[in-house]
Scaffold this active site. Structure first.
Site, PDB file in Angstrom:
ATOM      1  CG  ASP A 264      -1.749  -1.276   1.273  1.00  0.00           C
ATOM      2  OD1 ASP A 264      -2.272  -1.704   0.236  1.00  0.00           O
ATOM      3  OD2 ASP A 264      -1.812  -1.867   2.367  1.00  0.00           O
TER       4      ASP A 264
ATOM      5  CE  LYS B 250       3.364  -2.218  -4.824  1.00  0.00           C
ATOM      6  NZ  LYS B 250       2.831  -2.075  -3.484  1.00  0.00           N
TER       7      LYS B 250
ATOM      8  N   GLY C 288      -4.173  -3.742  -4.816  1.00  0.00           N
ATOM      9  CA  GLY C 288      -5.046  -2.620  -5.184  1.00  0.00           C
ATOM     10  C   GLY C 288      -4.168  -1.432  -5.470  1.00  0.00           C
ATOM     11  CG  HIS C 289      -1.350  -1.095  -7.924  1.00  0.00           C
ATOM     12  ND1 HIS C 289      -0.602  -1.754  -8.853  1.00  0.00           N
ATOM     13  CD2 HIS C 289      -0.865  -1.500  -6.729  1.00  0.00           C
ATOM     14  CE1 HIS C 289       0.296  -2.526  -8.257  1.00  0.00           C
ATOM     15  NE2 HIS C 289       0.134  -2.393  -6.961  1.00  0.00           N
TER      16      HIS C 289
ATOM     17  CD  GLN D 147       0.245  -8.634  -3.363  1.00  0.00           C
ATOM     18  OE1 GLN D 147       0.887  -9.203  -4.219  1.00  0.00           O
ATOM     19  NE2 GLN D 147      -0.999  -8.286  -3.565  1.00  0.00           N
TER      20      GLN D 147
HETATM   21  P1  IMP Z   1      -3.245 -12.703   0.890  1.00  0.00           P
HETATM   22  O1  IMP Z   1      -2.256 -12.145  -0.093  1.00  0.00           O
HETATM   23  O2  IMP Z   1      -4.667 -12.290   0.599  1.00  0.00           O
HETATM   24  O3  IMP Z   1      -3.101 -14.165   1.104  1.00  0.00           O
HETATM   25  O4  IMP Z   1      -2.923 -12.040   2.326  1.00  0.00           O
HETATM   26  C1  IMP Z   1      -1.737 -12.335   3.048  1.00  0.00           C
HETATM   27  C2  IMP Z   1      -1.224 -11.100   3.764  1.00  0.00           C
HETATM   28  O5  IMP Z   1      -0.754 -10.141   2.813  1.00  0.00           O
HETATM   29  C3  IMP Z   1      -2.285 -10.360   4.596  1.00  0.00           C
HETATM   30  O6  IMP Z   1      -1.672  -9.787   5.722  1.00  0.00           O
HETATM   31  C4  IMP Z   1      -2.759  -9.280   3.659  1.00  0.00           C
HETATM   32  O7  IMP Z   1      -3.306  -8.170   4.353  1.00  0.00           O
HETATM   33  C5  IMP Z   1      -1.442  -8.907   2.984  1.00  0.00           C
HETATM   34  N1  IMP Z   1      -1.640  -8.322   1.654  1.00  0.00           N
HETATM   35  C6  IMP Z   1      -1.960  -8.969   0.516  1.00  0.00           C
HETATM   36  N2  IMP Z   1      -2.047  -8.111  -0.508  1.00  0.00           N
HETATM   37  C7  IMP Z   1      -1.741  -6.904  -0.013  1.00  0.00           C
HETATM   38  C8  IMP Z   1      -1.618  -5.603  -0.612  1.00  0.00           C
HETATM   39  O8  IMP Z   1      -1.787  -5.397  -1.818  1.00  0.00           O
HETATM   40  N3  IMP Z   1      -1.301  -4.585   0.247  1.00  0.00           N
HETATM   41  C9  IMP Z   1      -1.058  -4.792   1.572  1.00  0.00           C
HETATM   42  N4  IMP Z   1      -1.152  -5.981   2.153  1.00  0.00           N
HETATM   43  C10 IMP Z   1      -1.485  -7.024   1.370  1.00  0.00           C
END
Ligand code: IMP
Length: 425
Positions: free
Chosen positions: A13, A16, A40-41, A223
């Site tokens: 977050d 980017k 989410g961008h 991520q």
């Molecule tokens: P998953 O990717 O949905 O399996 O989530 C695993 C962990 O990564 C969790 O703590 C999510 O909140 C975090 N996470 C996944 N995608 C994002 C992102 O785009 N931004 C911030 N945290 C993320």
């Protein structure tokens, strides 16, 4: 610089999307290499806000080829919905290609993500619930279904029957929920397969040839580094490789062809989901950062945990990504604090450490050691030249830069494309 990789510096977050949109203007190809619709961008262009989950932010530049590469796990409904939304707003998706080797996220992945989080109870990871972990699990177990199989009705029907057999055993016997029906799933998914089919391509070859022929390629990270399944704060991580090395895995780019690696960081730290967060401010400071920085998830709407900038984590990120540049964003959010803090070390079991322990057990016991800097009251959101920033804001930037040992070449002072300050390295 020809081939540029953009990564998130910490737990995601970091905005980017804004940098990627900015850099995309002179790139021939923009490649998204991993993750799925958990990302989410948000990109703001002329006060128009675009929220993208799977499609690279380069899509807002019509002449740029946008690639969703092999390492992505693609939720067909989410992907098609995003295309339709963009087209409805006049954005062309003609230059979009999806790797036939990317894996699809299917309804049982989302269901298993939810069931597994429930089963974990107090130990839940706080996933985005988008089926990401279960989809990568299937890929590693070699029972995943790839995009090329998904868009071929006969192949998909066969593969689904085979995999669903096993998934239904799991759903009914382990989780105690009703079995899923293949015929219903096929009916629900076949319109998405029809819409996805024209975009399917051998993208690894396209990317490799583009890089070989001297075209500029931008690799768009989703991520962030501390969520990397190997280098991150395991098990509180995502299931892919968001650190810079991930840009080579499954995209068609060899490691020798990367010219520049930029990490995007905020001027403070945030995290969503569970896991250690040494500089977290679960108090009025964190609340103030959250409200001023609009720190709510693009994908889930969850309030983000907020805290001071963690220089220990940032230095680790610089090391493991081999950073060439750092982008420091959200400087406008820190305006108005009398003082701002920056963690330069941790104490761990009575010792001072400066290297980031990436295992959860030690990280949970770390307490930050802060350097306190004077804040700046002035609104910086209208400033476009580095020299015009208040002295204390520049001091903050330069303190971070000296600590991390990587040039901060860009400073961001707002969400819009133009609210960006470029610095001479
Ligand atoms: P998953 O990717 O949905 O399996 O989530 C695993 C962990 O990564 C969790 O703590 C999510 O909140 C975090 N996470 C996944 N995608 C994002 C992102 O785009 N931004 C911030 N945290 C993320």
């Amino acid at each position: 610089m020809a081939n540029t990789v953009v990564v998130g510096a910490m737990w995601g977050d970091e905005s980017k999307g804004k940098l990627i949109d900015f850099l995309a203007h002179d790139k021939h190809v923009v490649v998204r290499w991993g993750g799925g619709s958990n990302a989410g961008h948000t990109v703001v262009v002329d006060d128009q806000e675009y929220k993208l989950h799977l499609i690279p932010a380069g899509i807002l530049h019509p002449e740029t080829l946008c690639v969703v590469a092999d390492g992505v796990v693609l939720d067909p409904a989410s992907f098609v919905g995003e295309i339709e939304h963009l087209q409805g707003r006049g954005v062309s998706c003609e230059n979009l290609k999806v790797s036939g080797n990317a894996h699809v996220v299917l309804p049982y992945h989302r269901l298993l993500d939810e069931l597994e989080e429930k089963r974990k109870g107090g130990r839940a990871l706080g996933t985005t619930g988008r089926g990401i972990g279960p989809a990568y699990q299937d890929k590693a177990a070699r029972i995943g279904i790839r995009v090329r199989e998904f868009v071929d009705p006969a192949q998909f029907s066969d593969r689904l029957a085979e995999v669903l057999d096993y998934k239904n055993e799991l759903l009914t016997k382990v989780y105690g929920v009703p079995a899923l029906r293949a015929d219903e799933m096929l009916e629900q998914l076949s319109p998405h397969a029809d819409k996805l089919r024209p975009y399917v391509d051998d993208t690894a070859l396209r990317v490799a040839y583009a890089a070989k022929s001297g075209k500029n390629v931008l690799f768009e990270g989703a991520q962030a580094t501390l969520l990397d399944i190997d280098l991150g704060t395991y098990p509180y991580v995502t299931s892919s490789h968001p650190s810079a090395g991930g840009a080579c895995i499954g995209t068609g780019l060899g490691p020798t062809q990367i010219d520049q690696i930029i990490a995007v960081s905020k001027s403070y730290s945030t995290r969503v989901g569970a896991g250690a967060f040494p500089t977290e401010q679960a108090n009025e400071i964190g609340d103030r950062i959250r409200e001023r920085g609009l720190e709510y998830g693009t994908t889930t709407g969850r309030p983000r945990r907020c805290g001071w900038l963690d220089g220990v984590a940032l230095r680790y990120s610089a090391l493991v990504n081999g950073l060439t540049d750092l982008y420091l964003g959200h400087m406008d959010v820190l305006c108005g604090f009398d003082e701002v803090k920056f963690a330069t070390a941790y104490t761990l079991d009575g010792h001072t450490i400066t290297d980031f322990p990436s295992d959860q057990a030690r990280l949970c016991r770390c307490r930050p050691v802060y350097q306190t800097l004077p804040g700046w009251a002035e609104d910086v959101s209208g400033i476009r030249e580095y020299g015009q920033l208040p002295g204390n804001a520049r001091r903050f930037v330069e303190t971070v830069e000296a600590h991390v040992g990587v040039p901060i070449t860009t400073v961001s002072v707002g969400r819009r494309r133009d609210q960006t300050i470029f610095r001479e390295a």
